[in-house]
Design a protein around this motif. Structure first.
Motif, mmCIF file in Angstrom:
data_model
loop_
_atom_site.group_PDB
_atom_site.id
_atom_site.type_symbol
_atom_site.label_atom_id
_atom_site.label_comp_id
_atom_site.label_asym_id
_atom_site.label_seq_id
_atom_site.Cartn_x
_atom_site.Cartn_y
_atom_site.Cartn_z
ATOM 1 N N LEU A 5 68.740 21.332 31.449
ATOM 2 C CA LEU A 5 69.962 20.681 30.964
ATOM 3 C C LEU A 5 70.392 19.545 31.894
ATOM 4 O O LEU A 5 70.728 18.445 31.440
ATOM 5 N N GLY A 6 70.381 19.829 33.200
ATOM 6 C CA GLY A 6 70.816 18.821 34.161
ATOM 7 C C GLY A 6 69.920 17.596 34.155
ATOM 8 O O GLY A 6 70.413 16.459 34.210
ATOM 9 N N GLN A 7 68.617 17.824 34.070
ATOM 10 C CA GLN A 7 67.679 16.690 34.038
ATOM 11 C C GLN A 7 67.922 15.836 32.801
ATOM 12 O O GLN A 7 67.917 14.606 32.859
ATOM 13 N N TYR A 8 68.147 16.490 31.672
ATOM 14 C CA TYR A 8 68.383 15.770 30.417
ATOM 15 C C TYR A 8 69.682 14.968 30.478
ATOM 16 O O TYR A 8 69.742 13.828 30.013
ATOM 17 N N LEU A 9 70.708 15.560 31.072
ATOM 18 C CA LEU A 9 72.038 14.940 31.068
ATOM 19 C C LEU A 9 72.201 13.825 32.105
ATOM 20 O O LEU A 9 73.217 13.132 32.094
ATOM 21 N N ARG A 10 71.210 13.638 32.949
ATOM 22 C CA ARG A 10 71.335 12.605 33.977
ATOM 23 C C ARG A 10 71.462 11.205 33.371
ATOM 24 O O ARG A 10 71.994 10.303 34.013
ATOM 25 N N SER A 11 71.008 11.028 32.126
ATOM 26 C CA SER A 11 71.124 9.715 31.478
ATOM 27 C C SER A 11 72.411 9.572 30.671
ATOM 28 O O SER A 11 72.691 8.517 30.120
ATOM 29 N N ASN A 12 73.198 10.650 30.604
ATOM 30 C CA ASN A 12 74.472 10.608 29.886
ATOM 31 C C ASN A 12 75.535 10.016 30.815
ATOM 32 O O ASN A 12 75.732 10.504 31.926
ATOM 33 N N PRO A 13 76.240 8.963 30.388
ATOM 34 C CA PRO A 13 77.225 8.310 31.272
ATOM 35 C C PRO A 13 78.265 9.271 31.854
ATOM 36 O O PRO A 13 78.788 9.020 32.949
ATOM 37 N N ARG A 14 78.577 10.354 31.129
ATOM 38 C CA ARG A 14 79.561 11.306 31.648
ATOM 39 C C ARG A 14 79.047 12.056 32.877
ATOM 40 O O ARG A 14 79.846 12.590 33.660
ATOM 41 N N PHE A 15 77.727 12.137 33.031
ATOM 42 C CA PHE A 15 77.157 12.986 34.076
ATOM 43 C C PHE A 15 76.280 12.236 35.079
ATOM 44 O O PHE A 15 75.877 12.818 36.086
ATOM 45 N N THR A 16 75.984 10.963 34.814
ATOM 46 C CA THR A 16 75.018 10.225 35.630
ATOM 47 C C THR A 16 75.386 10.221 37.115
ATOM 48 O O THR A 16 74.541 10.490 37.983
ATOM 49 N N ARG A 17 76.632 9.919 37.416
ATOM 50 C CA ARG A 17 77.038 9.804 38.828
ATOM 51 C C ARG A 17 77.001 11.160 39.528
ATOM 52 O O ARG A 17 76.668 11.236 40.718
ATOM 53 N N TYR A 18 77.338 12.213 38.814
ATOM 54 C CA TYR A 18 77.397 13.525 39.461
ATOM 55 C C TYR A 18 76.015 14.151 39.600
ATOM 56 O O TYR A 18 75.669 14.699 40.653
ATOM 57 N N PRO B 38 84.298 22.726 36.489
ATOM 58 C CA PRO B 38 83.239 22.031 37.243
ATOM 59 C C PRO B 38 81.931 21.957 36.452
ATOM 60 O O PRO B 38 81.589 22.886 35.708
ATOM 61 N N ILE B 39 81.218 20.861 36.605
ATOM 62 C CA ILE B 39 79.976 20.655 35.863
ATOM 63 C C ILE B 39 78.956 21.769 36.116
ATOM 64 O O ILE B 39 78.335 22.271 35.162
ATOM 65 N N PRO B 40 78.741 22.218 37.363
ATOM 66 C CA PRO B 40 77.771 23.305 37.564
ATOM 67 C C PRO B 40 78.133 24.562 36.770
ATOM 68 O O PRO B 40 77.248 25.253 36.254
ATOM 69 N N ALA B 41 79.435 24.853 36.672
ATOM 70 C CA ALA B 41 79.863 26.030 35.914
ATOM 71 C C ALA B 41 79.637 25.844 34.418
ATOM 72 O O ALA B 41 79.296 26.792 33.703
ATOM 73 N N ARG B 42 79.827 24.616 33.928
ATOM 74 C CA ARG B 42 79.568 24.345 32.501
ATOM 75 C C ARG B 42 78.094 24.522 32.168
ATOM 76 O O ARG B 42 77.735 25.039 31.105
ATOM 77 N N LEU B 43 77.236 24.087 33.077
ATOM 78 C CA LEU B 43 75.798 24.274 32.874
ATOM 79 C C LEU B 43 75.449 25.759 32.845
ATOM 80 O O LEU B 43 74.691 26.221 31.984
ATOM 81 N N MET B 44 76.018 26.507 33.799
ATOM 82 C CA MET B 44 75.728 27.933 33.855
ATOM 83 C C MET B 44 76.258 28.666 32.639
ATOM 84 O O MET B 44 75.629 29.610 32.136
ATOM 85 N N ALA B 45 77.401 28.248 32.112
ATOM 86 C CA ALA B 45 78.000 28.931 30.964
ATOM 87 C C ALA B 45 77.040 28.962 29.781
ATOM 88 O O ALA B 45 76.813 30.014 29.169
ATOM 89 N N ILE B 46 76.462 27.828 29.455
ATOM 90 C CA ILE B 46 75.586 27.770 28.287
ATOM 91 C C ILE B 46 74.253 28.465 28.569
ATOM 92 O O ILE B 46 73.688 29.142 27.698
ATOM 93 N N ALA B 47 73.751 28.355 29.800
ATOM 94 C CA ALA B 47 72.504 29.034 30.162
ATOM 95 C C ALA B 47 72.681 30.548 30.125
ATOM 96 O O ALA B 47 71.826 31.286 29.623
ATOM 97 N N ASP B 48 73.807 31.024 30.648
ATOM 98 C CA ASP B 48 74.076 32.461 30.734
ATOM 99 C C ASP B 48 74.258 33.074 29.343
ATOM 100 O O ASP B 48 73.713 34.141 29.044
ATOM 101 N N VAL B 49 75.002 32.384 28.494
ATOM 102 C CA VAL B 49 75.237 32.905 27.135
ATOM 103 C C VAL B 49 73.942 32.919 26.332
ATOM 104 O O VAL B 49 73.625 33.902 25.656
ATOM 105 N N TYR B 50 73.183 31.831 26.396
ATOM 106 C CA TYR B 50 71.918 31.789 25.652
ATOM 107 C C TYR B 50 71.007 32.932 26.073
ATOM 108 O O TYR B 50 70.430 33.633 25.230
ATOM 109 N N PRO C 73 80.852 19.836 24.441
ATOM 110 C CA PRO C 73 80.040 19.359 23.310
ATOM 111 C C PRO C 73 78.747 18.658 23.731
ATOM 112 O O PRO C 73 77.704 18.846 23.103
ATOM 113 N N ASP C 74 78.788 17.864 24.789
ATOM 114 C CA ASP C 74 77.582 17.158 25.229
ATOM 115 C C ASP C 74 76.512 18.127 25.729
ATOM 116 O O ASP C 74 75.311 17.879 25.571
#
Length: 379
Positions: free
Chosen positions: A188-201, A297-309, A341-342
């Motif tokens: 997820l993180g690798q994919y989102l690196r090109s999304n303007p909302r997440f690029t800097r982080y 926090p972004i790391p927690a958002r990533l974990m939320a979807i990974a954990d639920v899936y 959503p992203d």
């Protein structure tokens, strides 16, 4: 097929068609040492034994294996810098973006034009040589600092895995749950690196920290009584309230560790965010703080979807796992309420990659039986 010629750059090919492989091999063999493999594990083995200078990957692989192989190469320190080029018949805008998001430097459309293939390989190899020489110079100039950094990173990783394993021993989850969620997050993180909302982080360095901290997400469960933690089936309301304390228990443990050692590094900060906030929801209805939207926090958002899936698709002592398709529908239903959503959109785009990770780190029957025994003893 292997063609050995000294002092030539090495091109490794993961190709689905023997006929196409022979054609490509004949085209490249006069200029490069060509090595061919048939599966993802073979790619890892070849790269471990002798690193190629460039990797060509056919996207027409069972279960999107080609995409997963690219992710694996970009995840490992020793293969991250190897340029990857995809060979594809599907070159629409979405497919192109996905390939670049996964870390590829280029793609070559099929049917392959020999001149185009040779020109692109030559260009990327030249760029790779320049970057490799620069890295070698930097390594020499910073040898002692790098050695110290690696020692510290190894100590951190061992400590994290030891703590995560401590929690896993008492949990109803298997150890492979930790591995799967780690790799889901990285994808997820690798994919989102090109999304303007997440690029800097989501820099490469920060994504690496998130990957290493992910196994700590349920460390707070160490403080939950066995009769609740290992209970099969649904919790009673009072039991659920006790269970909901585990994010804060984990958070407080990390805060105490920070105060004892005087460490306020980003490493522990990210670990704290994952532990404390991975049960928060996008609409503010989660716990323990009721955070909403970008306040999570972004790391927690990533974990939320990974954990639920992973919870949805995994078989447990008290339930069967559901299909990827059914789990996807549930996550889609939580778009904008439970999940960013992203992140849901990224998850859908990476569906085949998620399935590949789940298969690669699947739980064994022996592991599930061991957890069943553990649960029975606790009751």
């Amino acid at each position: 097929m292997e063609i050995f010629q000294a002092a030539k750059p090495t091109v490794l090919i993961l190709e689905n068609s023997d006929k196409s492989l022979l054609r490509i091999g004949e085209l490249l063999s006069s200029r490069y040492t060509v090595k061919a493999v048939s599966g993802g594990r073979s790619v890892q083995q070849v790269c471990s034994d002798e690193q190629p200078d460039l990797v060509l990957i056919d996207t027409i692989r069972p279960g999107n294996q080609g995409f997963e192989v690219c992710l694996q190469l970009k995840q490992a320190d020793h293969t991250r810098q190897i340029p990857v080029i995809f060979l594809t018949r599907e070159a629409d805008a979405d497919q192109q973006q996905l390939m670049f998001d996964l870390g590829a430097v280029d793609y070559i459309p099929r049917p392959i034009h020999p001149g185009t293939m040779l020109a692109r390989i030559r260009a990327h190899l030249a760029d790779s040589v320049v970057r490799r020489d620069h890295r070698a110079h930097t390594d020499i100039m910073n040898h002692e600092a790098l050695r110290h950094s690696r020692q510290l990173a190894a100590l951190q990783e061992v400590t994290l895995l030891a703590l995560a394993s401590l929690a896993e021993i008492r949990d109803s989850e298997t150890g492979n749950h930790l591995k799967r969620t780690q790799h889901y997050i990285f994808a997820l993180g690798q994919y989102l690196r090109s999304n303007p909302r997440f690029t800097r982080y989501l820099t490469a360095e920060r994504l690496d920290i998130i990957f290493k901290c992910a196994p700590l997400h349920d460390i707070g469960k160490v403080g939950i009584p066995d009769k609740i933690l290992l209970k099969p089936g649904r919790y009673e309301e009072a039991e659920y309230e006790v269970m909901k304390a585990h994010p804060k228990l984990g958070h407080d443990a990390i805060v105490k560790a920070q105060s004892l050692v005087g460490d306020q590094s980003e490493f522990l900060q990210i670990a704290k965010e994952i532990v404390y906030s991975h049960h928060e929801k996008w609409d503010g209805s989660g716990y323990p703080q009721g955070l909403k939207g970008d306040d999570i926090p972004i790391p927690a958002r990533l974990m939320a979807i990974a954990d639920v899936y992973d919870a949805l698709i995994s078989k447990r002592v008290y339930k069967d796992g559901m299909s990827h398709q059914d789990a996807t529908q549930i996550i889609l239903a939580g778009r904008g309420s439970h999940f960013d959503p992203d992140l849901v959109d990224a998850f859908v785009a990476l569906g085949g990659v998620f399935q590949g990770i789940a298969s690669r780190f699947a739980d064994t029957e022996e592991e599930l039986l061991e957890k069943l025994k553990q649960s029975e003893l606790a009751q």
